[in-house]
Design an enzyme around this catalytic site. Structure first.
Site, PDB file in Angstrom:
ATOM      1  N   ASP A  35      -5.854   7.398 -17.858  1.00 41.10           N
ATOM      2  CA  ASP A  35      -4.421   7.504 -18.159  1.00 41.10           C
ATOM      3  C   ASP A  35      -4.107   6.970 -19.562  1.00 41.10           C
ATOM      4  O   ASP A  35      -4.788   6.078 -20.062  1.00 41.10           O
ATOM      5  CB  ASP A  35      -3.630   6.711 -17.100  1.00 41.10           C
ATOM      6  CG  ASP A  35      -2.159   7.106 -17.076  1.00 41.10           C
ATOM      7  OD1 ASP A  35      -1.803   8.149 -17.662  1.00 41.10           O
ATOM      8  OD2 ASP A  35      -1.374   6.363 -16.464  1.00 41.10           O
ATOM      9  N   ASN A  83       0.400  16.568 -11.112  1.00 45.55           N
ATOM     10  CA  ASN A  83       0.498  16.888 -12.542  1.00 45.55           C
ATOM     11  C   ASN A  83       1.097  18.275 -12.815  1.00 45.55           C
ATOM     12  O   ASN A  83       1.450  18.590 -13.958  1.00 45.55           O
ATOM     13  CB  ASN A  83      -0.858  16.735 -13.247  1.00 45.55           C
ATOM     14  CG  ASN A  83      -1.253  15.282 -13.483  1.00 45.55           C
ATOM     15  OD1 ASN A  83      -2.434  14.931 -13.451  1.00 45.55           O
ATOM     16  ND2 ASN A  83      -0.273  14.408 -13.731  1.00 45.55           N
TER      17      ASN A  83
END
Ligand code: IPE
Ligand code: IPE
Ligand code: MG
Length: 255
Positions: A35, A83
């Site tokens: 991330d 996502n």
């Protein structure tokens, strides 16, 4: 009462690591929530795609570091089932990058004897990319130096729900009795069934959450949350993470 019931192979190996400094001070299975690509780009005034591109370089480095350190399985969260909430532009940047990475790295994966495995419902990425992904998995099928697991359109709750449905279907057909729906049986229906237990789960970027990644598998994993943004994660960061892991005392409920 000192005698414990004979643990499964994986648990025994993990327990051997309890003493510290033993053969299991290196995790067999490391997973990473990669991330921080967007913030990395933002800090530089670059488009998010530039962050994802830089993040792909970190994938190469992490794989190399994992291989060099004798890790057996490296599982990377590349795209979550959530996502899809991102803009279509960012999603197409990400899929283009996957295609590019596959094309560029496949030879290296073969040369370095990396077995490739996919988890998640990657069929959602559509024809051409799916074909490339499956071809890459096939070409790396007989490799055994390290297993690289890439989570694509992966969601842990969906994985557990699918496993539950399969077991329920077997019960409905009368193939199994309800008491057969054990932790082992559920684990065996997950996409990670053929992998060793997860030992270490790393998340970069300072966020302290699992974001629907390996919820079942992380039951006794050591968790490591780092402030480093994924594109800045390098070999040294990986080695440091292994050093932190080696200092952890895993208890598995014992004392
Ligand atoms: C991780 O970086 C990559 C994917 C989720 C595909 P992000 O894109 O989430 O980066 P941040 O969190 O916005 O910085
Ligand atoms: C998790 O990161 C997914 C991947 C790294 C592929 P996100 O950036 O999507 O997670 P949230 O939205 O911060 O929870
Ligand atoms: Mg993020």
């Amino acid at each position: 009462m000192t005698a414990a019931p004979a643990p499964k192979a994986g648990a025994a190996d993990n327990a051997a690591g309890l003493a510290g400094g033993g053969p299991r001070s290196t995790p067999r299975h490391v997973a990473i929530i990669m991330d921080g690509n967007g913030r990395w780009a933002q800090q530089r005034g670059l488009p998010r795609a530039a962050g994802h591109k830089a993040g792909a370089e970190s994938v190469r480095r992490a794989l190399q570091a994992a291989t060099d350190n004798g890790v057996e399985v490296l599982t990377l969260y590349a795209f979550s089932s959530e996502n899809w909430r991102r803009s279509s532009e960012e999603i197409s940047d990400l899929t283009a990058l996957m295609r590019y990475y596959l094309e560029r790295e496949l030879k290296t994966l073969e040369k370095e004897k990396v077995r490739l495995k996919l988890i998640g419902d990657y069929s959602a990425f559509g024809g051409e990319l799916v074909e490339r992904l499956e071809r890459a998995v096939e070409r790396c099928a007989d490799n055994s130096r390290i297993t690289l697991v890439v989570a694509l359109n992966y969601g842990s709750r969906a994985e557990i729900a699918a496993a539950s449905r399969r077991l329920a279907a077997k019960a409905v057909r009368g193939e199994i009795e309800l008491p057969a729906i054990t932790e082992q049986a559920i684990g065996a229906e997950l996409q990670t069934a053929d992998l060793p237990e997860l030992d270490l789960l790393i998340r970069t970027s300072g966020e302290v959450r699992l974001s629907n990644f390996l919820l079942w598998q992380a039951a006794y994993a050591e968790l490591l949350f780092l402030d480093t943004l994924w594109p800045d994660f390098d070999e040294a960061a990986f080695t440091n993470a292994l050093a932190v892991y080696a200092r952890r005392q895993r208890r598995f409920g014992g004392r």
